[in-house]
Enzyme design. Structure first.
Site, mmCIF file in Angstrom:
data_model
loop_
_atom_site.group_PDB
_atom_site.id
_atom_site.type_symbol
_atom_site.label_atom_id
_atom_site.label_comp_id
_atom_site.label_asym_id
_atom_site.label_seq_id
_atom_site.Cartn_x
_atom_site.Cartn_y
_atom_site.Cartn_z
ATOM 1 C CG ASP A 13 30.911 95.507 62.646
ATOM 2 O OD1 ASP A 13 31.952 95.554 61.963
ATOM 3 O OD2 ASP A 13 30.835 95.939 63.817
ATOM 4 C CG ASN B 211 39.989 92.634 70.719
ATOM 5 O OD1 ASN B 211 40.109 91.438 70.961
ATOM 6 N ND2 ASN B 211 39.929 93.105 69.489
ATOM 7 C CG HIS C 201 44.351 91.575 71.075
ATOM 8 N ND1 HIS C 201 43.626 92.281 70.137
ATOM 9 C CD2 HIS C 201 45.058 92.496 71.774
ATOM 10 C CE1 HIS C 201 43.893 93.571 70.242
ATOM 11 N NE2 HIS C 201 44.763 93.735 71.236
ATOM 12 C CG ASP D 47 42.551 86.288 67.816
ATOM 13 O OD1 ASP D 47 42.154 87.343 67.276
ATOM 14 O OD2 ASP D 47 43.751 86.024 68.009
ATOM 15 C CD GLU E 120 35.482 95.005 64.207
ATOM 16 O OE1 GLU E 120 35.144 96.130 64.609
ATOM 17 O OE2 GLU E 120 36.640 94.747 63.829
#
Length: 357
Positions: free
Chosen positions: A235, A243, A248, A252, A278
């Protein structure tokens, strides 16, 4: 008159010999073609790339008996040729070697759409420039077969032979090799189309549903053969803050960076996927806990040392938390995942950027 008859008889004998040789040659190539087709048809139908490639490699080894061989495929993320599977190829080489599609002997084969033969790779400027930094290039013959569908480059097959191996490439030889490369290309194309269904659209890693399906299969194999099986759950730390702070698009980019590192660090036999958001998951067949921890440690180091470049030339680093668990006989898929996920949660509670097992 006698001289004329003698000359005529000699001419007939030469003609008969040539025709006989041609008939025997055609018969030989007919048998060889049938042998190739028989071996290719023996490959069990599968749209799963990691099940198909080992079968293809086994058929190539049986048909040609090379000293070593490998299959390089075009990576969808960076469009580079990388070794996906090999026989008698070092793990370091498999991880390190990557080529541009138009580079070297592989690039020449793909450009021409034909097999390319190198009589002695130790004299090849490309090989010496690219590989001599590791160790001296051995004297070997090399045949490279292109794998492509129409104008789409899929990869190449590399066949290495001893220097004294006789492998003349006549017109019929090239036809047989073309038959082989075309058939393999179509099999790979089918695998890629299937992969589009079972993969995550952004990272091009396996998706959640496929991971669950493969984990169930690997558990069955582990119980049947009493083999080791491990699972790694990963994770990204503080992903929400990334973010919120950078947007975002940067989020990404972080996910894509982590997925690339996972792909480059894991083995071909490992099944890595994006479990959700994630979170990532890696199934490690035939792997005991200590070896799985070593894989997680390599991933942790590679991820934390990676610098992610933003649009304003600012660089950020990210870390990940890891849960690592070895399969216990009798556990279901859900139980195995839950136990590993609890270890991941423990790593988060203890301060993140760590491995719990």
């Amino acid at each position: 008159m006698i001289n004329f008859i003698s000359s005529f008889i000699i001419l007939l004998f030469i003609l008969f010999t040539c025709i006989t040789i041609q008939i025997l040659t055609l018969y030989f190539y007919k048998r060889k073609t049938l042998a190739i087709l028989e071996e290719l048809f023996s490959i069990k139908p599968s749209l799963d790339l990691d099940k198909t490639l080992p079968q293809i490699l086994a058929v190539i080894k049986k048909l040609f008996k090379p000293e070593r061989c490998s299959i390089m495929l075009v990576d969808d993320t960076d469009k580079m040729l990388k070794i996906k599977i090999g026989d008698n190829i070092s793990t370091t080489a498999m991880r390190k070697i990557k080529l541009n599609i138009d580079e070297g002997i592989a690039g020449k084969s793909l450009t021409l759409g034909q097999p390319v033969v190198v009589k002695d790779i130790s004299k090849s400027k490309f090989y010496n420039r690219f590989f001599s930094s590791e160790k001296p290039v051995k004297k070997e013959k090399l045949i490279v077969l292109p794998l492509k569908i129409d104008d789409k480059n899929l990869g190449v097959v590399n066949l290495h032979f001893k220097p004294n191996t006789r492998f003349p490439l006549s017109y019929l030889d090239k036809m047989l090799l073309k038959l082989l490369s075309d058939y393999i290309s179509r099999m790979l194309d089918g695998c890629y189309k299937y992969f589009d269904v079972v993969s995550d659209s952004m990272t091009k890693m396996y998706n959640h549903n496929y991971i669950l399906k493969r984990l169930e299969e690997e558990i069955e194999l582990a119980e049947k053969f009493q083999s080791k099986l491990s699972l790694i759950m990963i994770d990204i730390d503080h992903f929400k803050q990334i973010n919120d702070k950078y947007g975002h698009q940067v989020g990404d980019k972080v996910i894509l960076t982590i997925s690339r590192i996972i792909k480059n660090t894991t083995r071909f036999s490992d099944i890595a996927g994006r479990y959700g958001g994630e979170e990532f998951c890696i199934i490690l067949p035939n792997t005991k806990l200590t070896d799985a921890i070593n894989v997680a440690q390599r991933l942790k180091n590679n991820i934390s040392s990676e610098k992610i470049l933003l649009q304003d030339k600012q660089q950020i680093s990210v870390t990940c938390s890891f849960g690592v668990k070895e399969y216990e006989i009798g556990d279901t898929v859900e139980e195995f995942i839950n136990k590993t996920d609890k270890l991941l949660y423990q790593a988060k509670l203890l301060g993140r950027d760590r491995i719990c097992y």
